[in-house]
Design an enzyme around this catalytic site. Structure first.
Site, PDB file in Angstrom:
ATOM      1  N   SER A 134       0.841  -1.198   0.000  1.00  0.00           N
ATOM      2  CA  SER A 134       0.000   0.000   0.000  1.00  0.00           C
ATOM      3  C   SER A 134       0.875   1.246   0.000  1.00  0.00           C
ATOM      4  CB  SER A 134      -0.854  -0.006   1.272  1.00  0.00           C
ATOM      5  OG  SER A 134      -1.471   1.241   1.468  1.00  0.00           O
ATOM      6  N   TYR A 158      -1.795  -1.182  10.770  1.00  0.00           N
ATOM      7  CA  TYR A 158      -2.010  -1.711   9.415  1.00  0.00           C
ATOM      8  C   TYR A 158      -0.789  -1.450   8.535  1.00  0.00           C
ATOM      9  CZ  TYR A 158      -3.557  -1.675   4.520  1.00  0.00           C
ATOM     10  OH  TYR A 158      -3.633  -1.872   3.166  1.00  0.00           O
ATOM     11  N   LYS A 162       2.099  -4.020   6.607  1.00  0.00           N
ATOM     12  CA  LYS A 162       2.462  -4.019   5.181  1.00  0.00           C
ATOM     13  C   LYS A 162       3.981  -3.856   5.031  1.00  0.00           C
ATOM     14  CE  LYS A 162      -1.412  -4.773   3.329  1.00  0.00           C
ATOM     15  NZ  LYS A 162      -1.663  -5.989   2.574  1.00  0.00           N
ATOM     16  N   ARG A 314      -9.646  14.889   9.370  1.00  0.00           N
ATOM     17  CA  ARG A 314      -9.597  13.577  10.004  1.00  0.00           C
ATOM     18  C   ARG A 314      -8.161  13.339  10.472  1.00  0.00           C
ATOM     19  NH1 ARG A 314     -11.220   8.307   6.455  1.00  0.00           N
ATOM     20  NH2 ARG A 314      -9.273   8.843   5.398  1.00  0.00           N
TER      21      ARG A 314
HETATM   22  P1  NAD Z   1     -10.980  -6.707   0.866  1.00  0.00           P
HETATM   23  O1  NAD Z   1     -11.181  -6.736   2.334  1.00  0.00           O
HETATM   24  O2  NAD Z   1     -12.138  -6.374   0.003  1.00  0.00           O
HETATM   25  O3  NAD Z   1     -10.396  -8.117   0.379  1.00  0.00           O
HETATM   26  C1  NAD Z   1      -9.540  -8.906   1.181  1.00  0.00           C
HETATM   27  C2  NAD Z   1     -10.129 -10.309   1.202  1.00  0.00           C
HETATM   28  O4  NAD Z   1      -9.275 -11.149   1.965  1.00  0.00           O
HETATM   29  C3  NAD Z   1     -11.511 -10.375   1.860  1.00  0.00           C
HETATM   30  O5  NAD Z   1     -12.419 -11.026   0.988  1.00  0.00           O
HETATM   31  C4  NAD Z   1     -11.285 -11.188   3.137  1.00  0.00           C
HETATM   32  O6  NAD Z   1     -12.406 -11.982   3.455  1.00  0.00           O
HETATM   33  C5  NAD Z   1     -10.072 -12.004   2.779  1.00  0.00           C
HETATM   34  N1  NAD Z   1      -9.240 -12.402   3.908  1.00  0.00           N
HETATM   35  C6  NAD Z   1      -8.810 -11.637   4.942  1.00  0.00           C
HETATM   36  N2  NAD Z   1      -8.053 -12.363   5.769  1.00  0.00           N
HETATM   37  C7  NAD Z   1      -7.976 -13.620   5.240  1.00  0.00           C
HETATM   38  C8  NAD Z   1      -7.323 -14.808   5.621  1.00  0.00           C
HETATM   39  N3  NAD Z   1      -6.589 -14.871   6.734  1.00  0.00           N
HETATM   40  N4  NAD Z   1      -7.454 -15.897   4.846  1.00  0.00           N
HETATM   41  C9  NAD Z   1      -8.200 -15.864   3.716  1.00  0.00           C
HETATM   42  N5  NAD Z   1      -8.845 -14.751   3.301  1.00  0.00           N
HETATM   43  C10 NAD Z   1      -8.728 -13.641   4.065  1.00  0.00           C
HETATM   44  O7  NAD Z   1      -9.757  -5.737   0.582  1.00  0.00           O
HETATM   45  P2  NAD Z   1      -9.215  -5.186  -0.803  1.00  0.00           P
HETATM   46  O8  NAD Z   1      -9.550  -3.761  -0.877  1.00  0.00           O
HETATM   47  O9  NAD Z   1      -9.595  -6.076  -1.906  1.00  0.00           O
HETATM   48  O10 NAD Z   1      -7.653  -5.282  -0.519  1.00  0.00           O
HETATM   49  C11 NAD Z   1      -6.879  -6.376  -0.955  1.00  0.00           C
HETATM   50  C12 NAD Z   1      -5.448  -6.184  -0.477  1.00  0.00           C
HETATM   51  O11 NAD Z   1      -4.954  -4.949  -0.980  1.00  0.00           O
HETATM   52  C13 NAD Z   1      -5.279  -6.116   1.026  1.00  0.00           C
HETATM   53  O12 NAD Z   1      -4.100  -6.798   1.384  1.00  0.00           O
HETATM   54  C14 NAD Z   1      -5.160  -4.643   1.325  1.00  0.00           C
HETATM   55  O13 NAD Z   1      -4.417  -4.391   2.483  1.00  0.00           O
HETATM   56  C15 NAD Z   1      -4.425  -4.159   0.078  1.00  0.00           C
HETATM   57  N6  NAD Z   1      -4.674  -2.743  -0.211  1.00  0.00           N
HETATM   58  C16 NAD Z   1      -5.954  -2.301  -0.383  1.00  0.00           C
HETATM   59  C17 NAD Z   1      -6.194  -0.950  -0.636  1.00  0.00           C
HETATM   60  C18 NAD Z   1      -7.586  -0.423  -0.826  1.00  0.00           C
HETATM   61  O14 NAD Z   1      -7.781   0.778  -0.778  1.00  0.00           O
HETATM   62  N7  NAD Z   1      -8.597  -1.247  -1.063  1.00  0.00           N
HETATM   63  C19 NAD Z   1      -5.115  -0.058  -0.717  1.00  0.00           C
HETATM   64  C20 NAD Z   1      -3.824  -0.545  -0.549  1.00  0.00           C
HETATM   65  C21 NAD Z   1      -3.617  -1.901  -0.290  1.00  0.00           C
HETATM   66  C1  UD1 Z   2      -6.690   5.147   3.541  1.00  0.00           C
HETATM   67  C2  UD1 Z   2      -5.479   4.637   4.262  1.00  0.00           C
HETATM   68  C3  UD1 Z   2      -4.640   3.792   3.348  1.00  0.00           C
HETATM   69  C4  UD1 Z   2      -5.464   2.701   2.728  1.00  0.00           C
HETATM   70  C5  UD1 Z   2      -6.668   3.326   2.018  1.00  0.00           C
HETATM   71  C6  UD1 Z   2      -7.587   2.284   1.459  1.00  0.00           C
HETATM   72  C7  UD1 Z   2      -4.867   6.266   5.967  1.00  0.00           C
HETATM   73  C8  UD1 Z   2      -3.880   7.297   6.391  1.00  0.00           C
HETATM   74  N1  UD1 Z   2      -4.677   5.743   4.775  1.00  0.00           N
HETATM   75  O1  UD1 Z   2      -6.245   6.043   2.531  1.00  0.00           O
HETATM   76  O2  UD1 Z   2      -3.611   3.198   4.081  1.00  0.00           O
HETATM   77  O3  UD1 Z   2      -4.668   1.977   1.816  1.00  0.00           O
HETATM   78  O4  UD1 Z   2      -7.416   4.105   2.963  1.00  0.00           O
HETATM   79  O5  UD1 Z   2      -8.145   1.497   2.455  1.00  0.00           O
HETATM   80  O6  UD1 Z   2      -5.788   5.944   6.681  1.00  0.00           O
HETATM   81  N2  UD1 Z   2     -12.653  11.468   3.049  1.00  0.00           N
HETATM   82  C9  UD1 Z   2     -13.658  12.357   3.338  1.00  0.00           C
HETATM   83  N3  UD1 Z   2     -14.843  11.855   3.806  1.00  0.00           N
HETATM   84  C10 UD1 Z   2     -15.044  10.514   4.011  1.00  0.00           C
HETATM   85  C11 UD1 Z   2     -14.002   9.608   3.698  1.00  0.00           C
HETATM   86  C12 UD1 Z   2     -12.799  10.131   3.233  1.00  0.00           C
HETATM   87  O7  UD1 Z   2     -13.513  13.565   3.174  1.00  0.00           O
HETATM   88  O8  UD1 Z   2     -16.135  10.120   4.462  1.00  0.00           O
HETATM   89  C13 UD1 Z   2     -11.382  11.998   2.513  1.00  0.00           C
HETATM   90  C14 UD1 Z   2     -10.200  11.689   3.417  1.00  0.00           C
HETATM   91  O9  UD1 Z   2     -10.027  12.698   4.352  1.00  0.00           O
HETATM   92  C15 UD1 Z   2      -9.063  11.624   2.392  1.00  0.00           C
HETATM   93  C16 UD1 Z   2      -9.736  11.152   1.106  1.00  0.00           C
HETATM   94  O10 UD1 Z   2     -11.128  11.363   1.278  1.00  0.00           O
HETATM   95  O11 UD1 Z   2      -8.558  12.903   2.190  1.00  0.00           O
HETATM   96  C17 UD1 Z   2      -9.507   9.684   0.821  1.00  0.00           C
HETATM   97  O12 UD1 Z   2      -9.820   8.962   2.001  1.00  0.00           O
HETATM   98  P1  UD1 Z   2      -9.871   7.370   2.043  1.00  0.00           P
HETATM   99  O13 UD1 Z   2     -10.735   6.870   0.949  1.00  0.00           O
HETATM  100  O14 UD1 Z   2     -10.218   6.968   3.440  1.00  0.00           O
HETATM  101  O15 UD1 Z   2      -8.386   6.915   1.699  1.00  0.00           O
HETATM  102  P2  UD1 Z   2      -6.983   7.394   2.338  1.00  0.00           P
HETATM  103  O16 UD1 Z   2      -7.176   8.028   3.648  1.00  0.00           O
HETATM  104  O17 UD1 Z   2      -6.254   8.154   1.287  1.00  0.00           O
END
Ligand code: NAD
Ligand code: UD1
Length: 361
Positions: A134, A158, A162, A314
């Protein structure tokens, strides 16, 4: 000649489900694993329906197992049943706020899960791994756009998990030079498949911006709070690198194509890109969009007026974050193509397909 098989952990989740579809479309066979801790069996049904009924992908298989990646025995059985060529490891917990309340669960799941998977892969001689990292590992960026060489710092449990997994995989790659490991640092994935059949459905009240936006527009929530209007940015709201989840998914296909380029069973006869050893890539668009711009774009492309209010900042939010996305283009031949308008319209299409009963809290 058989197409290679990829094992995808977290396959029922937001990014996992979209990646499964892009992998199948590219000709890979896919084995999915998920414990449904943040998803459910309906997500698997949706993937199968999209694969077969909409995309008509009948020459490739998607086999799914409900299992926890920390359960080494269950993983072993799956690896013994299928000839797996590589793994994409999405499974993990991802809520920053929750990670402060339950650090042990985050370390156990994210670090423990990665260690368990790595051990089984080693035993089973599977040496290609893509790891979901991430942009959170950059902490407060020293300069923009953020390059892969920038210093790293975790602000949350978290983020720590990572970063620790990255370090573990770096150590592992040094000791195992015949492995290919890609660490992909995602920026802000949003949107949904253009069919509207798969998308993001967070448990309970969304923490992230886009699902909150679509749920307000759908009348599930009263109004959007925009956190902070006094940042040192052109319109005072935070800037993020929002990336369409389908672009992100196709980036995973590019990464595995490049990692598996020497396999005889590769579905593309001559992949243009090849990577070896450990590689780190930013997965973003390379440009920033403010929260206010995203809200305005959503309103204009969907025709929905979004009730919103500007509130306090936030805690922990960084004013501006966006990627230098050139490395992925140079080494994988991949770049994000979809704009914010499509991110908004696809997220909205998915939201319209959801029933209110699907919200879990
Ligand atoms: P998500 O929660 O939608 O998907 C993760 C999936 O993993 C879920 O379906 C959950 O049930 C499953 N899971 C969790 N723990 C498990 C385990 N121990 N064994 C088997 N399955 C398990 O999340 P996502 O948004 O699809 O994210 C996927 C990956 O990308 C994660 O590792 C997350 O940290 C990373 N990531 C996500 C974002 C984002 O904004 N969505 C940003 C940066 C990194
Ligand atoms: C956050 C996490 C990041 C993670 C990502 C996806 C932090 C510091 N970072 O990113 O690690 O990978 O989520 O899960 O927590 N916002 C609003 N109103 C809302 C929600 C969000 O104004 O109701 C704003 C936030 O202040 C931010 C932007 O939208 O400026 C994006 O927020 P968000 O979607 O939560 O992602 P990040 O905070 O960038």
């Amino acid at each position: 000649m058989n197409a290679p098989t990829l094992l995808v952990t977290g396959a029922a989740g937001f990014i996992g489900s979209h990646t499964v579809i892009e992998l199948l479309t590219a000709g890979f066979q896919v084995v999915g694993v998920d414990n449904f801790s943040n998803s459910d069996a309906k997500a698997v049904d949706r993937i199968q329906a999209l694969k077969t009924e909409v995309l008509d992908l009948r020459g490739v298989n998607f086999k799914f197992y409900k299992a926890d990646v920390r359960d080494a025995k269950a993983l072993e059985e799956i690896f013994k049943t299928h000839v797996v060529h590589g793994v994409i490891h999405f499974a993990g917990l991802k809520a920053v706020g929750e990670s402060f309340e339950h650090p042990l669960a985050y370390w156990e799941n994210n670090v423990g899960g990665t260690m368990s998977l790595l051990k089984v892969m080693q035993e089973q001689n599977v040496k290609n791994l893509v790891f979901s990292s991430s942009a959170t590992v950059y902490g407060i960026p020293e300069s923009l756009p953020i390059k892969e060489e920038a210093s790293t710092h975790a602000f949350s449990p978290y983020g720590q998990t990572k970063l620790v997994c990255e370090h573990l995989l770096e150590d592992f790659a040094k000791a195992n030079k015949d492995w290919n490991i890609s660490l992909l640092r995602y920026f802000n994935p949003v949107g949904a498949h253009e069919s509207g059949l798969i998308g993001e459905l967070p448990n309970g009240v969304p923490n992230n911006l886009m699902p909150y936006v679509t749920q307000v527009a759908a009348g599930w929530r009263d109004q959007l709070s925009i956190f902070g209007s006094d940042y040192d940015t052109p319109d005072g709201t935070c800037i993020r690198d929002f990336i369409h989840v389908v672009d992100l998914a196709s980036g995973h296909v590019a990464a595995v194509q490049a990692m598996l380029s020497n396999l005889e069973t590769h579905p593309l006869n001559a992949p243009k890109f090849s990577i070896n050893g450990l590689n780190i890539f930013n997965f973003g668009t390379g440009y920033g969009v403010s929260v206010k711009e995203l809200v305005e774009t959503f309103e204009s492309v969907t025709g929905q007026k979004l009730k919103h209010a500007f509130v306090e900042r936030r805690q922990g939010d960084v004013p501006a974050v966006f990627a230098d996305a050139r490395k992925a283009k140079e080494f994988l031949g991949w770049e994000a193509k979809k704009g914010v308008d499509q991110m908004c319209s696809d997220a909205w299409k998915w939201q319209l397909n959801l029933k209110q009963t699907e919200v879990k809290a």
